[in-house]
Design a protein around this motif. Structure first.
Motif, PDB file in Angstrom:
ATOM      1  N   VAL A 231       0.817  -1.239   0.103  1.00 45.26           N
ATOM      2  CA  VAL A 231      -0.117  -0.053  -0.043  1.00 45.26           C
ATOM      3  C   VAL A 231       0.751   1.248  -0.077  1.00 45.26           C
ATOM      4  O   VAL A 231       0.763   2.146  -0.763  1.00 45.26           O
ATOM      5  CB  VAL A 231      -1.096  -0.019   1.116  1.00 45.26           C
ATOM      6  N   THR A 232       1.746   1.301   0.849  1.00 43.22           N
ATOM      7  CA  THR A 232       2.634   2.448   0.695  1.00 43.22           C
ATOM      8  C   THR A 232       3.310   2.543  -0.543  1.00 43.22           C
ATOM      9  O   THR A 232       3.680   3.946  -1.003  1.00 43.22           O
ATOM     10  CB  THR A 232       3.923   2.296   2.001  1.00 43.22           C
ATOM     11  N   GLY A 233       3.906   1.526  -1.091  1.00 44.91           N
ATOM     12  CA  GLY A 233       4.658   1.507  -2.437  1.00 44.91           C
ATOM     13  C   GLY A 233       3.581   2.031  -3.400  1.00 44.91           C
ATOM     14  O   GLY A 233       4.094   2.951  -4.425  1.00 44.91           O
ATOM     15  N   CYS A 234       2.584   1.706  -3.512  1.00 47.05           N
ATOM     16  CA  CYS A 234       1.513   2.233  -4.476  1.00 47.05           C
ATOM     17  C   CYS A 234       1.176   3.802  -4.442  1.00 47.05           C
ATOM     18  O   CYS A 234       1.168   4.361  -5.487  1.00 47.05           O
ATOM     19  CB  CYS A 234       0.233   1.449  -4.294  1.00 47.05           C
ATOM     20  N   SER A 235       1.083   4.121  -3.110  1.00 49.07           N
ATOM     21  CA  SER A 235       1.052   5.550  -2.948  1.00 49.07           C
ATOM     22  C   SER A 235       2.123   6.285  -3.352  1.00 49.07           C
ATOM     23  O   SER A 235       1.956   7.528  -3.851  1.00 49.07           O
ATOM     24  CB  SER A 235       0.780   5.645  -1.269  1.00 49.07           C
ATOM     25  N   LYS A 236       3.326   5.788  -3.106  1.00 44.73           N
ATOM     26  CA  LYS A 236       4.478   6.689  -3.721  1.00 44.73           C
ATOM     27  C   LYS A 236       4.701   6.590  -4.925  1.00 44.73           C
ATOM     28  O   LYS A 236       5.341   7.377  -5.725  1.00 44.73           O
ATOM     29  CB  LYS A 236       5.741   5.959  -2.884  1.00 44.73           C
ATOM     30  N   LEU A 237       4.388   5.319  -5.813  1.00 41.94           N
ATOM     31  CA  LEU A 237       4.199   5.276  -7.117  1.00 41.94           C
ATOM     32  C   LEU A 237       3.260   6.129  -7.704  1.00 41.94           C
ATOM     33  O   LEU A 237       3.296   6.366  -9.282  1.00 41.94           O
ATOM     34  CB  LEU A 237       4.211   4.116  -7.585  1.00 41.94           C
ATOM     35  N   GLY A 238       2.475   6.875  -7.235  1.00 49.25           N
ATOM     36  CA  GLY A 238       1.401   7.539  -7.771  1.00 49.25           C
ATOM     37  C   GLY A 238       0.068   6.953  -8.057  1.00 49.25           C
ATOM     38  O   GLY A 238      -0.802   7.407  -8.783  1.00 49.25           O
ATOM     39  N   PHE A 239      -0.018   5.856  -7.570  1.00 42.78           N
ATOM     40  CA  PHE A 239      -1.229   5.133  -7.725  1.00 42.78           C
ATOM     41  C   PHE A 239      -2.473   5.708  -6.973  1.00 42.78           C
ATOM     42  O   PHE A 239      -2.138   6.199  -5.743  1.00 42.78           O
ATOM     43  CB  PHE A 239      -1.094   3.602  -7.405  1.00 42.78           C
ATOM     44  N   ALA A 240      -3.720   5.535  -7.426  1.00 39.53           N
ATOM     45  CA  ALA A 240      -4.857   6.465  -6.771  1.00 39.53           C
ATOM     46  C   ALA A 240      -5.228   5.578  -5.520  1.00 39.53           C
ATOM     47  O   ALA A 240      -5.049   4.235  -5.611  1.00 39.53           O
ATOM     48  CB  ALA A 240      -5.851   6.502  -7.764  1.00 39.53           C
ATOM     49  N   ARG A 241      -5.737   6.059  -4.520  1.00 40.36           N
ATOM     50  CA  ARG A 241      -6.264   5.695  -3.244  1.00 40.36           C
ATOM     51  C   ARG A 241      -7.727   5.610  -3.224  1.00 40.36           C
ATOM     52  O   ARG A 241      -8.220   6.224  -4.090  1.00 40.36           O
ATOM     53  CB  ARG A 241      -5.789   6.265  -2.096  1.00 40.36           C
ATOM     54  N   ALA A 242      -8.342   4.617  -2.717  1.00 42.68           N
ATOM     55  CA  ALA A 242      -9.836   4.440  -2.464  1.00 42.68           C
ATOM     56  C   ALA A 242     -10.461   5.824  -2.003  1.00 42.68           C
ATOM     57  O   ALA A 242     -11.646   6.079  -2.427  1.00 42.68           O
ATOM     58  CB  ALA A 242     -10.283   3.321  -1.924  1.00 42.68           C
ATOM     59  N   SER A 243      -9.830   6.415  -1.260  1.00 45.41           N
ATOM     60  CA  SER A 243     -10.233   7.779  -0.767  1.00 45.41           C
ATOM     61  C   SER A 243     -10.363   9.006  -1.806  1.00 45.41           C
ATOM     62  O   SER A 243     -10.781  10.094  -1.603  1.00 45.41           O
ATOM     63  CB  SER A 243      -9.497   8.116   0.446  1.00 45.41           C
ATOM     64  N   ASP A 244      -9.463   8.776  -2.839  1.00 43.90           N
ATOM     65  CA  ASP A 244      -9.241   9.940  -3.768  1.00 43.90           C
ATOM     66  C   ASP A 244     -10.851   9.992  -4.643  1.00 43.90           C
ATOM     67  O   ASP A 244     -11.320   8.984  -4.863  1.00 43.90           O
ATOM     68  CB  ASP A 244      -8.321   9.521  -4.977  1.00 43.90           C
ATOM     69  N   PRO A 245     -11.208  11.435  -4.775  1.00 43.20           N
ATOM     70  CA  PRO A 245     -12.248  11.520  -5.711  1.00 43.20           C
ATOM     71  C   PRO A 245     -12.238  10.880  -7.218  1.00 43.20           C
ATOM     72  O   PRO A 245     -11.100  10.690  -7.703  1.00 43.20           O
ATOM     73  CB  PRO A 245     -12.481  12.894  -5.705  1.00 43.20           C
ATOM     74  N   VAL A 246     -13.234  10.641  -7.752  1.00 44.07           N
ATOM     75  CA  VAL A 246     -13.713  10.198  -8.871  1.00 44.07           C
ATOM     76  C   VAL A 246     -13.950  11.280 -10.132  1.00 44.07           C
ATOM     77  O   VAL A 246     -14.865  12.169  -9.750  1.00 44.07           O
ATOM     78  CB  VAL A 246     -14.506   9.040  -8.924  1.00 44.07           C
ATOM     79  N   PHE A 247     -13.215  11.060 -11.138  1.00 41.53           N
ATOM     80  CA  PHE A 247     -13.697  12.260 -12.170  1.00 41.53           C
ATOM     81  C   PHE A 247     -13.529  11.268 -13.648  1.00 41.53           C
ATOM     82  O   PHE A 247     -12.397  10.605 -13.994  1.00 41.53           O
ATOM     83  CB  PHE A 247     -12.401  13.272 -12.162  1.00 41.53           C
ATOM     84  N   ASP A 248     -14.557  11.506 -14.378  1.00 43.01           N
ATOM     85  CA  ASP A 248     -14.587  10.859 -15.685  1.00 43.01           C
ATOM     86  C   ASP A 248     -14.303   9.440 -15.530  1.00 43.01           C
ATOM     87  O   ASP A 248     -13.786   8.798 -16.159  1.00 43.01           O
ATOM     88  CB  ASP A 248     -13.708  11.495 -16.623  1.00 43.01           C
ATOM     89  N   GLY A 249     -14.935   8.751 -14.175  1.00 43.92           N
ATOM     90  CA  GLY A 249     -14.885   7.486 -13.869  1.00 43.92           C
ATOM     91  C   GLY A 249     -13.498   6.842 -13.376  1.00 43.92           C
ATOM     92  O   GLY A 249     -13.302   5.677 -13.278  1.00 43.92           O
ATOM     93  N   GLU A 250     -12.683   7.745 -13.232  1.00 44.46           N
ATOM     94  CA  GLU A 250     -11.055   7.483 -12.877  1.00 44.46           C
ATOM     95  C   GLU A 250     -10.970   8.223 -11.602  1.00 44.46           C
ATOM     96  O   GLU A 250     -11.519   9.220 -11.260  1.00 44.46           O
ATOM     97  CB  GLU A 250     -10.009   7.683 -14.015  1.00 44.46           C
ATOM     98  N   ARG A 251      -9.845   7.521 -10.931  1.00 46.99           N
ATOM     99  CA  ARG A 251      -9.542   8.204  -9.551  1.00 46.99           C
ATOM    100  C   ARG A 251      -7.847   8.743  -9.955  1.00 46.99           C
ATOM    101  O   ARG A 251      -7.252   7.900 -10.723  1.00 46.99           O
ATOM    102  CB  ARG A 251      -9.152   7.250  -8.589  1.00 46.99           C
ATOM    103  N   PHE A 252      -7.719  10.166  -9.448  1.00 47.46           N
ATOM    104  CA  PHE A 252      -6.229  10.565  -9.880  1.00 47.46           C
ATOM    105  C   PHE A 252      -5.434  10.955  -8.719  1.00 47.46           C
ATOM    106  O   PHE A 252      -6.174  11.432  -7.649  1.00 47.46           O
ATOM    107  CB  PHE A 252      -6.466  11.814 -10.756  1.00 47.46           C
TER     108      PHE A 252
END
Length: 114
Positions: free
Chosen positions: A14-35
């Motif tokens: 989870v920490t690695g994904c966050s540092k790599l720029g992957f979206a978290r479940a808490s990030d808002p959705v725009f055009d069907g995607e999390r950024f």
């Protein structure tokens, strides 16, 4: 012991994904995607900021909305307003926006109503 190892592996993943720029479940959705995005501003001048959003290739329209959201959130937090003078922002022609390393960058200034 096995349960602890699994929990550690999950925490590292989870920490690695966050540092790599992957979206978290808490990030808002725009055009069907999390950024994943963020805002940088000097502590001495929070009015002027740079908002960035990663993984633009998922949806350029969604990334534009997400970058605007980051700027608005910053201005509300520090100035109590969502009014922004964009140097490069959501009104900029999408074809003229610069995307480097799959990252979109907006620049703006919060209007200080106070």
């Amino acid at each position: 012991m096995g349960r602890i190892a699994v929990l550690l592996m999950v925490a590292v993943a989870v920490t690695g994904c966050s540092k790599l720029g992957f979206a978290r479940a808490s990030d808002p959705v725009f055009d069907g995607e999390r950024f994943r995005g963020g805002v940088k501003a000097a502590r001495s001048d929070r009015q002027h900021f740079v908002a960035t959003v990663r993984n633009v290739s998922k949806s350029k329209a969604g990334a534009i909305e997400a970058a605007e959201h980051e700027g608005i959130r910053h201005c509300i937090e520090y100035f109590g307003t969502s009014d922004i003078d964009w140097e490069v922002g959501p009104e900029t022609n999408p074809d003229a926006l610069v995307v480097e390393n799959d990252t979109l960058t907006f620049m703006g200034s919060c209007r200080d109503e106070g």
